[in-house]
Enzyme design. Structure first.
Site, PDB file in Angstrom:
ATOM      1  N   GLY A   1      -7.730  12.608  -4.252  1.00 34.74           N
ATOM      2  CA  GLY A   1      -7.081  11.523  -4.974  1.00 34.74           C
ATOM      3  C   GLY A   1      -7.990  10.919  -6.028  1.00 34.74           C
ATOM      4  O   GLY A   1      -9.043  11.481  -6.360  1.00 34.74           O
TER       5      GLY A   1
ATOM      6  N   GLY B   1     -15.066  -1.643 -12.448  1.00 33.73           N
ATOM      7  CA  GLY B   1     -13.926  -1.428 -13.333  1.00 33.73           C
ATOM      8  C   GLY B   1     -12.793  -0.630 -12.729  1.00 33.73           C
ATOM      9  O   GLY B   1     -11.722  -0.525 -13.321  1.00 33.73           O
TER      10      GLY B   1
ATOM     11  N   GLN C   1      -6.370   0.726 -10.429  1.00 34.94           N
ATOM     12  CA  GLN C   1      -5.560   0.419  -9.251  1.00 34.94           C
ATOM     13  C   GLN C   1      -4.418  -0.538  -9.592  1.00 34.94           C
ATOM     14  O   GLN C   1      -3.304  -0.404  -9.078  1.00 34.94           O
ATOM     15  CB  GLN C   1      -6.460  -0.157  -8.154  1.00 34.94           C
ATOM     16  CG  GLN C   1      -7.456   0.878  -7.617  1.00 34.94           C
ATOM     17  CD  GLN C   1      -8.567   0.267  -6.788  1.00 34.94           C
ATOM     18  OE1 GLN C   1      -8.924  -0.902  -6.960  1.00 34.94           O
ATOM     19  NE2 GLN C   1      -9.147   1.049  -5.894  1.00 34.94           N
TER      20      GLN C   1
ATOM     21  N   ARG D   1      -8.008  -4.450  -0.139  1.00 40.79           N
ATOM     22  CA  ARG D   1      -7.062  -5.552  -0.372  1.00 40.79           C
ATOM     23  C   ARG D   1      -5.621  -5.059  -0.278  1.00 40.79           C
ATOM     24  O   ARG D   1      -5.321  -3.910  -0.636  1.00 40.79           O
ATOM     25  CB  ARG D   1      -7.302  -6.239  -1.715  1.00 40.79           C
ATOM     26  CG  ARG D   1      -6.841  -5.510  -2.942  1.00 40.79           C
ATOM     27  CD  ARG D   1      -7.022  -6.331  -4.217  1.00 40.79           C
ATOM     28  NE  ARG D   1      -8.419  -6.588  -4.476  1.00 40.79           N
ATOM     29  CZ  ARG D   1      -8.982  -7.800  -4.388  1.00 40.79           C
ATOM     30  NH1 ARG D   1      -8.245  -8.849  -4.090  1.00 40.79           N
ATOM     31  NH2 ARG D   1     -10.262  -7.955  -4.614  1.00 40.79           N
TER      32      ARG D   1
ATOM     33  N   GLY E   1     -10.806  15.105   0.286  1.00 40.84           N
ATOM     34  CA  GLY E   1      -9.762  14.365  -0.414  1.00 40.84           C
ATOM     35  C   GLY E   1      -9.756  14.762  -1.886  1.00 40.84           C
ATOM     36  O   GLY E   1     -10.751  15.279  -2.401  1.00 40.84           O
TER      37      GLY E   1
ATOM     38  N   MET F   1      -9.962   8.220  -5.975  1.00 41.82           N
ATOM     39  CA  MET F   1     -11.296   7.855  -5.502  1.00 41.82           C
ATOM     40  C   MET F   1     -12.150   9.104  -5.272  1.00 41.82           C
ATOM     41  O   MET F   1     -13.343   9.140  -5.621  1.00 41.82           O
ATOM     42  CB  MET F   1     -11.205   7.035  -4.220  1.00 41.82           C
ATOM     43  CG  MET F   1     -12.542   6.553  -3.685  1.00 41.82           C
ATOM     44  SD  MET F   1     -13.254   5.223  -4.666  1.00 41.82           S
ATOM     45  CE  MET F   1     -12.400   3.809  -3.942  1.00 41.82           C
ATOM     46  N   SER F   2     -11.544  10.141  -4.719  1.00 42.45           N
ATOM     47  CA  SER F   2     -12.279  11.382  -4.492  1.00 42.45           C
ATOM     48  C   SER F   2     -12.672  12.025  -5.820  1.00 42.45           C
ATOM     49  O   SER F   2     -13.769  12.590  -5.946  1.00 42.45           O
ATOM     50  CB  SER F   2     -11.418  12.355  -3.679  1.00 42.45           C
ATOM     51  OG  SER F   2     -11.127  11.823  -2.401  1.00 42.45           O
TER      52      SER F   2
ATOM     53  N   THR G   1      -5.205  -1.364  -1.945  1.00 45.34           N
ATOM     54  CA  THR G   1      -6.447  -0.615  -2.126  1.00 45.34           C
ATOM     55  C   THR G   1      -7.197  -0.580  -0.801  1.00 45.34           C
ATOM     56  O   THR G   1      -6.724  -1.107   0.211  1.00 45.34           O
ATOM     57  CB  THR G   1      -7.340  -1.268  -3.204  1.00 45.34           C
ATOM     58  OG1 THR G   1      -7.928  -2.460  -2.683  1.00 45.34           O
ATOM     59  CG2 THR G   1      -6.530  -1.613  -4.452  1.00 45.34           C
ATOM     60  N   CYS G   2      -8.397   0.008  -0.824  1.00 50.90           N
ATOM     61  CA  CYS G   2      -9.163   0.123   0.419  1.00 50.90           C
ATOM     62  C   CYS G   2      -9.634  -1.220   0.947  1.00 50.90           C
ATOM     63  O   CYS G   2      -9.977  -1.337   2.116  1.00 50.90           O
ATOM     64  CB  CYS G   2     -10.355   1.055   0.223  1.00 50.90           C
ATOM     65  SG  CYS G   2     -11.521   0.519  -1.037  1.00 50.90           S
TER      66      CYS G   2
END
Length: 446
Positions: A191, A115, A120, A52, A189, A193-194, A49-50
């Site tokens: 994805g 959450g 992820q 970790r 973006g 998250m976007s 992830t962004c």
């Protein structure tokens, strides 16, 4: 399964190191395959992830596993092993399970209780399944982690402050540049998250929302999913579009910056607004040039900024409650795993006893061929009852003892005491034959 996790996160590494170590493109898949192909590893999964990067693996040897996974992380991230090691954490067996369950509940997140980590983790499991690097062990582990995370959110109030990074970042921008409602926004973006960012902006009341993505079809699909609340803009025209918006949220998978400081400075000069042109950069590595921090009239909130900010946190009671849930679930999972390990031995023992009964009854048949059917049946039933009663208490008790820490030794004791054939136990457990490398195939059972 002997679970090992080796990783780094916002808790152990500065954003600069996380940015350099970021895994993009096909690198995560290659890392996953290389980990699963290691002689020390039977199964592998990657949480990327962004903030970790964590490798989860079923290993046969602790030290060999740590050395191999650390080396692979350094090789694929491009960060020197000596430097990377100082930021790595290692958890093994119950501690590794505890870590994953804590991550699933949001206790280890930058924004406690958020959450989004559940999605992820679900993606991490799906990738490992698709690439055939996760077998039964990691499948069961991650599925249980997802259940634990859902339980924490349903039984406690941790999700009340469990905002996403998007929400947290927008709060920082609103504090410096005013309310989001009524602003014009651009999301770069398309994805997950976007998508979350775009939906959050619509709920916040932005008046005009643009979506840009290198693949235009994905941008159009995201805009369509927002029910007409957004329109798309060509990715190549993002520098021009900056002057027409008040807020930009960027989260792409690009290996380098997609929004440069010069473009931002030019956009600021063309804007008539009194408020700063705000950027929320949630990408790792960063999408927005770090030098934008120095551009007059621009406001940049990125992961480095967020790591220094303090999000509203759940009450101590909620954190304590979730911590208790995690501890209980780790204990239950460990007990179930240990009990499951002895089950094949118990089944093999009962199978051996059944074979002995059948052999003795056959011997009796040859010595007393004139027994009538009723007597023969009664003798057979009596012998079986005797064997069942002799085995009942020991097998029930050994399952109970095996569920306790250190219980694996009871399976060894049973095999030794009753001289059980290891091949028979392996056949019952369903463990696949060893691969040429000398360890079970990654897609097999743990």
């Amino acid at each position: 399964m002997s679970l090992l996790v080796v990783g780094l996160s916002h808790r152990t590494a500065p954003v600069g190191v996380l940015e350099r170590a970021a895994l993009t493109g096909e690198v995560p898949t290659r890392l996953l395959h290389d980990a699963a192909a290691s002689s020390a590893v039977a199964e592998a999964a990657l949480v990327n992830t962004c903030n970790r990067i964590e490798l989860y693996a079923d290993v046969d040897k602790f030290h060999a596993g740590v050395a191999e996974l650390s080396l692979l992380l350094a090789h694929h991230s491009g960060v020197d092993l000596e430097e990377l090691t100082s930021h790595l954490y290692v958890h093994y067996e119950d501690r590794a399970v505890h870590h994953l369950f804590s991550v699933a509940c949001g206790l280890d997140s930058m924004v406690v209780g958020e959450g989004q980590i559940l999605g992820q983790l679900r993606d991490a499991l799906a990738r490992a399944q698709d690439e055939h690097t996760a077998g039964r062990g990691l499948n069961e582990l991650f599925q249980q982690a997802l259940r634990v995370g859902k339980r924490a959110h349903s039984e406690t109030g941790i999700d009340k402050a469990g905002q996403s990074l998007v929400t947290f970042g927008l709060e920082q921008i609103a504090a410096a540049a005013g309310d989001i409602a009524g602003k014009r926004a651009l999301v770069v973006g398309a994805g997950s998250m976007s998508s979350l960012a775009a939906a959050t902006l619509v709920r916040a009341g932005v008046t005009d929302l643009l979506i840009a993505n290198r693949t235009a079809e994905r941008a159009e699909r995201l805009a369509a999913n927002l029910g007409g609340a957004a329109r798309t803009v060509d990715f190549a025209k993002v520098p021009e579009a900056l002057a027409d918006v008040d807020l930009v949220i960027s989260c792409t998978g690009a290996a380098g910056a997609v929004i440069g400081a010069r473009d931002v400075a030019a956009a600021v000069d063309r804007r008539a607004a009194d408020t700063p042109l705000a950027f929320l950069d949630l990408a790792m590595p960063r999408d927005v040039d770090h030098d934008v921090h120095e551009v007059p009239g621009a406001l940049l909130v990125d992961l480095e900024s967020l790591s220094h900010a303090h999000a509203a946190t759940p009450g101590a009671g909620d954190v304590d409650a979730v911590t208790g849930i995690v501890s209980d679930e780790v204990a239950a999972f460990g007990a179930a795993q240990r009990a499951a390990r002895i089950a094949p031995t118990v089944v093999a023992l009962r199978s051996m006893a059944s074979d002995v009964v059948l052999g003795e009854l056959a011997r009796l048949e040859s010595r007393l061929p004139d027994l009538d059917d009723r007597t023969r049946a009664e003798v057979g039933q009596t012998v079986r009852r005797v064997v069942d009663k002799l085995l009942h208490a020991p097998t029930v008790r050994v399952k109970q003892l095996a569920a306790e820490p250190g219980g694996a030794s009871y399976a060894d004791a049973l095999r030794e005491l009753f001289d059980l054939d290891p091949a028979a136990v392996q056949a019952v457990s369903g463990t696949p034959a060893a691969s040429p490398a000398g360890h079970p195939a990654p897609g097999g059972a743990a």
